[in-house]
Design an enzyme around this catalytic site. Structure first.
Site, short mmCIF file in Angstrom:
data_model
loop_
_atom_site.label_atom_id
_atom_site.label_comp_id
_atom_site.label_asym_id
_atom_site.label_seq_id
_atom_site.Cartn_x
_atom_site.Cartn_y
_atom_site.Cartn_z
N GLU A 1 0.87 -1.18 0.00
CA GLU A 1 0.00 0.00 0.00
C GLU A 1 0.90 1.22 0.00
O GLU A 1 1.77 1.35 0.86
CB GLU A 1 -0.87 0.04 1.27
CG GLU A 1 -2.06 -0.87 1.23
CD GLU A 1 -2.89 -0.77 2.50
OE1 GLU A 1 -3.70 -1.68 2.73
OE2 GLU A 1 -2.71 0.19 3.28
N ASP B 1 -5.83 9.80 9.89
CA ASP B 1 -4.52 9.23 10.26
C ASP B 1 -4.00 9.75 11.59
O ASP B 1 -4.18 10.91 11.93
CB ASP B 1 -3.50 9.55 9.16
CG ASP B 1 -3.69 8.64 7.96
OD1 ASP B 1 -3.63 7.42 8.14
OD2 ASP B 1 -3.94 9.17 6.85
#
Lengths: 405, 282
Positions: free
Chosen positions: B54, B65
């Site tokens: 990824e 995040d």
């Protein structure tokens, strides 16, 4: 870019997907989606519940102090020598700004949804103070995210929030201002989604927030209609309001959108001037993009990275704008213009001296454009400016700029 | 046989299943800490044991995040990373490695501004296999998900603890490649939560789909990887790897000779971890 639909009414948005034409939507992480959907359901139910409406009306009257007056600014009118200028006095609300209209609605909704933990983002601190105030009133836990830079430049409001029992979290990530406070509030929300209600301070974010915040703020425009009828026997000719995210402006404008003879101006913050690149005027100087749950005009670079906004006013210092304004801009119903830091500072001083009202730096941007527009308009032109906040919070900052006073 | 296009992800999961183990999915941020080092990290990942990569697309406002991935994105942006450069990075990798699937992970705005059609074409040409776009729930499928599927890319959706049985079919409807189960409600890099609950959640998702289910958010050590691998088809590790990057930098934030090996040594440990757990072949 799609052309916005050509509507028979400007007041039917958003559609079932939360869109105002191209703008709006629900651009959030999957973790939040179930909650965003349940919030929409809860709000739709509350909207048609007479009990909720009665509760709102009662607190607006007895706690917030509404209706706010529609005041004929006679000396300002005489000074400018043109349009007849009225101020909608939302700076007289409890907590000193229009923010409380929306917070009251969201907190009553949070109570209906059984949420006991409230989070909010704040820039200048006015939304944070309003949220802390209503959380105190209803005994709810309150956490306010505020960029570390703003914590430093808005100390009185930080103290105010703490006095009211809120926890103020200085946000150290990114550029440490309002957009980062919003990022951090979203991170909190995604982590504590089961217990937490996110009280967003402006008419932006994922659907249903833009529509919900607009509805709560529309009390400003509804009162203005009635008050102007009473004062002058007719509707105003023009409305003007400052725009950061745009909640005070949409609150004033929305009840008049289908009155074609009422002209509307939204005033963005031009900072050091649009050409300097240091401004917060998303419509004038931005392009469509996706941030914080909605598509709207944003300040960004050619790679889609969000740029810092610049404004003397911490409350306008945001690189985006509510999606309904983006749509009203593209459809041409509302004219969006901008005022620089210097113009706002001049208006701030003029209003203080002529009317004995110290405005917040946010509405001082709107007033700066009143000063330019009014002299060119006929004396029977009725112009309403939303005086959406008082300037107490800005005194230390303005004193520093103007040299101690 | 050399695999192509959107089948690389399926092929890789099938190969891992044949070996009777979970796939190791490694996340690193494109351009972190600079383009050359990032390219070297990418090239070294497959040999270190990464099954699927990824590649994080940096964004100024990464709302989902935690701090490690935020900082990685800031380092990359400061070094001048753009979506265009990220696609070039993939293209360079793909010239050397025809089989390791690459999934771009990030937020919608950089893609939207690049232009969806142009992006899909360039991503496909560069050798991208799939997309994970955090802020595009099924309600916004018309934006990118459906065009991506039409362009032959996989669109991998996150399922979370808040995705209940009623909502799951909607989330899975246009998902392809694999399902990424987020083990906790929260941001990346948090605590992994309860392993048993994770296993149950994966089983629940599998009742609704035949796609492989990878689990992430909070996997930091080989022990975490082992525990997750028991109940999942894939284990995703991200924050721990970008933290390795950060800790390897010099006092001016520049890459050192240790930067690549700091990442690959942890990947090797995690790869050994997923290989400890024998599973029945699917």
């Amino acid at each position: 870019m799609n052309a916005p639909q050509n509507p028979n009414t400007y007041r039917s948005g958003p559609d079932e997907n939360g869109r105002f034409g191209l703008f709006g939507g629900r651009f959030v992480a999957e973790t939040l989606m179930p909650l965003v959907l349940s919030l929409e359901q809860a709000y739709e139910a509350a909207k048609v519940d007479p009990g909720f409406q009665a509760e709102m009306a009662s607190y607006l009257k007895h706690y917030v102090g509404r209706p706010s007056p529609l005041y004929f600014a006679q000396r300002m009118t005489e000074h400018l020598g043109g349009a007849k200028i009225y101020f909608k006095r939302d700076e007289l609300n409890h907590t000193g700004a229009h923010k409380v209209n929306n917070v009251l609605g969201q907190i009553l909704l949070a109570r209906r949804m059984g949420k006991k933990r409230i989070i909010a983002e704040t820039g200048a601190g006015q939304h944070g103070v309003a949220t802390a105030t209503l959380c105190a009133r209803f005994g709810l836990e309150c956490i306010v995210y505020m960029g570390a830079v703003d914590v430093e430049r808005q100390k009185p409001n930080v103290f105010r929030m703490k006095m009211l029992g809120a926890e103020v979290v200085p946000v150290q990530s990114g550029t440490k201002t309002l957009k980062d406070a919003m990022n951090e509030a979203l991170r909190d929300w995604v982590t504590n989604v089961a217990t937490t209600f996110y009280c967003i301070g402006t008419a932006a974010g994922p659907h249903p927030y833009p529509a919900m915040v607009r509805d709560f703020q529309s009390v400003i425009g509804k009162e203005t209609r009635e008050q102007m009828q009473e004062a002058e026997g007719r509707l105003p000719d023009s409305l003007i309001a400052a725009i950061g995210g745009g909640s005070n402006a949409i609150g004033l404008f929305h009840p008049f959108l289908d009155d074609p003879d009422v002209k509307m101006w939204g005033v963005e913050a031009a900072g050091h001037g649009i050409s300097s690149g240091l401004h917060a005027a998303s419509l004038t100087g931005g392009t469509p993009g996706v941030l914080h749950g909605n598509r709207t005009y944003l300040l960004m670079d050619e790679d889609g990275q969000i740029k810092d906004a610049h404004s003397i006013s911490a409350g306008l210092d945001y690189p985006g704008i509510g999606p309904e304004h983006a749509w009203l801009h593209d459809s041409g119903r509302v004219s969006y213009i901008s005022a620089t830091d210097d113009e706002a500072l001049e208006a701030f001083q003029l209003c203080s001296k002529l009317e004995g009202i110290i405005p917040a730096l946010e509405p001082a941007h709107a007033l700066a454009k009143v000063i330019q527009l009014a002299p060119k308009l006929p004396k029977d032109h009725l112009m309403v400016m939303n005086l959406c906040g008082r300037g107490d919070k800005d005194i230390p900052q303005v004193a520093e700029i103007l040299g101690g006073m | 046989m050399t695999t192509t296009g959107s089948t690389r992800i399926q092929t890789r999961f099938a190969a891992c299943a044949t070996e009777g183990r979970a796939a190791l999915v490694t996340f690193v941020t494109a351009g972190d800490p600079d383009l050359d080092t990032s390219s070297a990290i990418l090239d070294a990942l497959p040999a270190a044991g990464a099954d699927i990569i990824e590649l994080g697309v940096p964004f100024t406002d990464p709302m989902a995040d935690g701090i490690p991935v935020q900082l990685a994105g800031q380092r990359a942006l400061k070094a001048g990373q753009t979506l265009k450069k990220t696609l070039s990075l993939v293209e360079a990798f793909r010239a050397k490695d025809k089989d390791t699937p690459i999934v771009l992970m990030g937020y919608y705005n950089p893609i939207y501004v690049y232009g969806v059609e142009r992006f899909l074409q360039d991503a496909r040409t560069a050798g991208v296999d799939g997309l994970i776009v955090v802020d595009l729930p099924p309600e916004e499928d018309a934006e990118l998900c459906l065009p991506a599927l039409a362009a032959g890319l996989n669109f991998i959706r996150l399922a979370t603890p808040t995705t209940d049985d009623k909502r799951l079919p909607k989330v899975l409807q246009n998902t392809s490649g694999f399902v990424y189960y987020v083990s906790v409600t929260g941001i990346t890099g948090g605590a992994v939560g309860n392993y048993d609950a994770v296993g149950e959640a994966v089983a629940r998702i599998k009742r609704h789909t035949d796609l492989p289910v990878a689990v992430g958010f909070g996997v930091k050590t080989a022990a975490d990887a082992v525990a997750i691998a028991r109940g999942a088809d894939g284990v995703v590790v991200g924050s721990a790897l970008v933290e390795r990057v950060r800790l390897s930098l010099d006092s001016d934030g520049r890459a050192t000779e240790k930067t690549v090996s700091a990442v690959t040594s942890l990947v090797a440990e995690l790869a050994a971890g997923v290989r400890q757990v024998a599973k029945a072949a699917a």
